[in-house]
Design an enzyme around this catalytic site. Structure first.
Site, PDB file in Angstrom:
ATOM      1  N   TYR A 113       0.847  -1.192   0.000  1.00 14.76           N
ATOM      2  CA  TYR A 113       0.000   0.000   0.000  1.00 14.76           C
ATOM      3  C   TYR A 113       0.879   1.237   0.000  1.00 14.76           C
ATOM      4  O   TYR A 113       1.840   1.326   0.768  1.00 14.76           O
ATOM      5  CB  TYR A 113      -0.906   0.017   1.238  1.00 14.76           C
ATOM      6  CG  TYR A 113      -1.729   1.283   1.393  1.00 14.76           C
ATOM      7  CD1 TYR A 113      -3.011   1.382   0.866  1.00 14.76           C
ATOM      8  CD2 TYR A 113      -1.206   2.398   2.067  1.00 14.76           C
ATOM      9  CE1 TYR A 113      -3.761   2.537   1.001  1.00 14.76           C
ATOM     10  CE2 TYR A 113      -1.955   3.563   2.197  1.00 14.76           C
ATOM     11  CZ  TYR A 113      -3.225   3.623   1.670  1.00 14.76           C
ATOM     12  OH  TYR A 113      -3.966   4.772   1.796  1.00 14.76           O
ATOM     13  N   GLU A 201      -3.233   7.513  -4.174  1.00 10.43           N
ATOM     14  CA  GLU A 201      -3.132   6.203  -3.516  1.00 10.43           C
ATOM     15  C   GLU A 201      -2.959   5.098  -4.553  1.00 10.43           C
ATOM     16  O   GLU A 201      -3.611   5.117  -5.597  1.00 10.43           O
ATOM     17  CB  GLU A 201      -4.398   5.950  -2.692  1.00 10.43           C
ATOM     18  CG  GLU A 201      -4.443   4.600  -2.003  1.00 10.43           C
ATOM     19  CD  GLU A 201      -5.774   4.364  -1.312  1.00 10.43           C
ATOM     20  OE1 GLU A 201      -5.887   4.736  -0.127  1.00 10.43           O
ATOM     21  OE2 GLU A 201      -6.705   3.833  -1.959  1.00 10.43           O
TER      22      GLU A 201
END
Length: 391
Positions: A113, A201
């Site tokens: 992530y 993101e």
């Protein structure tokens, strides 16, 4: 402002960031040919079919499917395109899938992530990275916060090599992978800054079986006030993914966000708007919207503001809270009177005007024949509008 995954990946690709690429279609008749294009362009026979909506959690709702061959890709694509996809972020109403993204499938060794946003408490950008990619980062933060690496970047000084090393080491990247991910962080931060992004993101960023790092997803939030610098990004906005009322408000240069309450708010200035919503809640009410009419409110601005607020059937009363700094209160008062007369409002309207020409504004309201509830302080205004909404 938000964009779709495939659009975000195009931006990442323009910065030299490796992505899981593919082709988009919005027509069931083009599904098979689109799959053939993916197979030919990326030399693959396994595919991923992904619904293109702005909400997260698409996989949990059945909007992302791994397809081991062409026939299963055709079946999944036909099932997903046009479906009403329900995810934790769409709510029970769901969102219709109008586009699908068909990509090459990768053999994945590990998922990570990565995100960049602004940490307002430190007045710095923060880069977050974790070895727990593919999961809800909120859950990781709650249950295993030690697995989230954070690096704060001074936007004036930019991203330093030692900060990149901290991130890469924390994710366990070594040798050639260290070089790959270091280059990725540099390009990602450059993209974040240059595109006026409020949040960027990648979840997940993956390490493939052949030892490469690839962005499997992308999520961009942009500063709407900066879109005049990025017409290419502004053109990516999907009107089907924006609340219809918010879209109409944008045409009038009104900053509007729909909420779940029953007290409509018309305020000038974001800070005063937030304070107004807070005091409504403290007085026992629930704001129905955030509406900032800006510093140059005119008769037309106020009238359009009323129209936008009243599109919400839940609104039972409206609070107008204006501080006359740049805008003159008498101008707002004229707008209020004209709007109430022309629109035949059947909901109570509470008005508080303070600042430039406030005395003249109060005289205009008092001498008009429209039904308006005057208020003095913010607390007085909040109490009156909450009472009006309840009764």
């Amino acid at each position: 402002m938000k964009i779709h995954e495939y659009q975000g990946k195009r931006i990442l690709k323009s910065y030299g960031i490796p992505i899981q690429d593919g082709f988009v279609t919005d027509n069931n008749e083009d599904i098979e040919s689109t799959i053939d294009r993916v197979a030919e362009e990326y030399n693959c026979n396994q595919f991923i079919v992904k619904a293109q909506i702005h909400a997260g959690g698409r996989g949990k709702g059945g909007g992302v499917k791994f397809c081991p061959d062409k026939s299963s890709a055709v079946k999944s694509a036909n099932n997903i395109l046009g479906m009403n996809l329900v995810t934790p972020q769409t709510g029970e109403a769901g969102q219709k899938v109008r586009k699908i993204y068909i990509t090459k499938a990768f053999d994945i060794s590990h998922e990570y992530y990565i995100a960049i946003t602004l940490d307002r408490s430190k007045n710095q950008d923060v880069i977050m990275a974790s070895t727990e990619g593919g999961m809800d980062i909120e859950k990781v933060a709650e249950e295993t916060p030690e697995k989230i690496i954070k690096v704060w970047v001074d936007p004036i000084q930019g991203l330093h090599d030692d900060q990149i090393k901290t991130l890469a080491d924390g994710l366990g990247f070594k040798d050639d992978l260290f070089s790959q991910v270091s280059d990725l962080f540099k390009k990602l931060y450059k993209c974040y800054i240059e595109k006026d992004t409020t949040m960027l993101e990648i979840n997940p960023l993956v390490k493939t079986e052949d030892n490469n790092v690839v962005a499997l997803d992308s999520k961009f939030n942009f500063d709407g006030n900066a879109m005049f610098r990025h017409p290419d990004v502004n053109d990516m906005e999907d009107p089907f993914e924006v609340d219809e009322t918010e879209l109409e408000a944008g045409k009038f240069n009104l900053n509007y966000i729909k909420l779940d309450g029953n007290v409509g708010c018309m305020v000038n200035g974001a800070g005063l708007a937030m304070a107004t919503m807070d005091i409504i809640k403290l007085s026992g009410g629930e704001p129905a919207n955030f509406l900032d009419v800006g510093g140059a409110a005119s008769v037309d601005t106020v009238k359009n503001g009323f129209k936008i607020i009243l599109k919400d059937p839940n609104v039972k009363a409206i609070l107008i809270n204006i501080f006359g700094g740049i805008v003159r209160c008498d101008r707002v008062a004229k707008g209020v009177v004209q709007a109430v007369q022309e629109l035949n409002l059947d909901v109570p309207v509470v008005v508080r005007l303070e600042g430039t020409n406030a005395i003249e504004a109060k005289e205009i309201l008092e001498n008009s024949e429209v039904k308006i509830i005057p208020a003095t302080t913010m607390q007085d205004a909040a109490d009156k509008v909450v009472d009006a909404a309840l009764n």
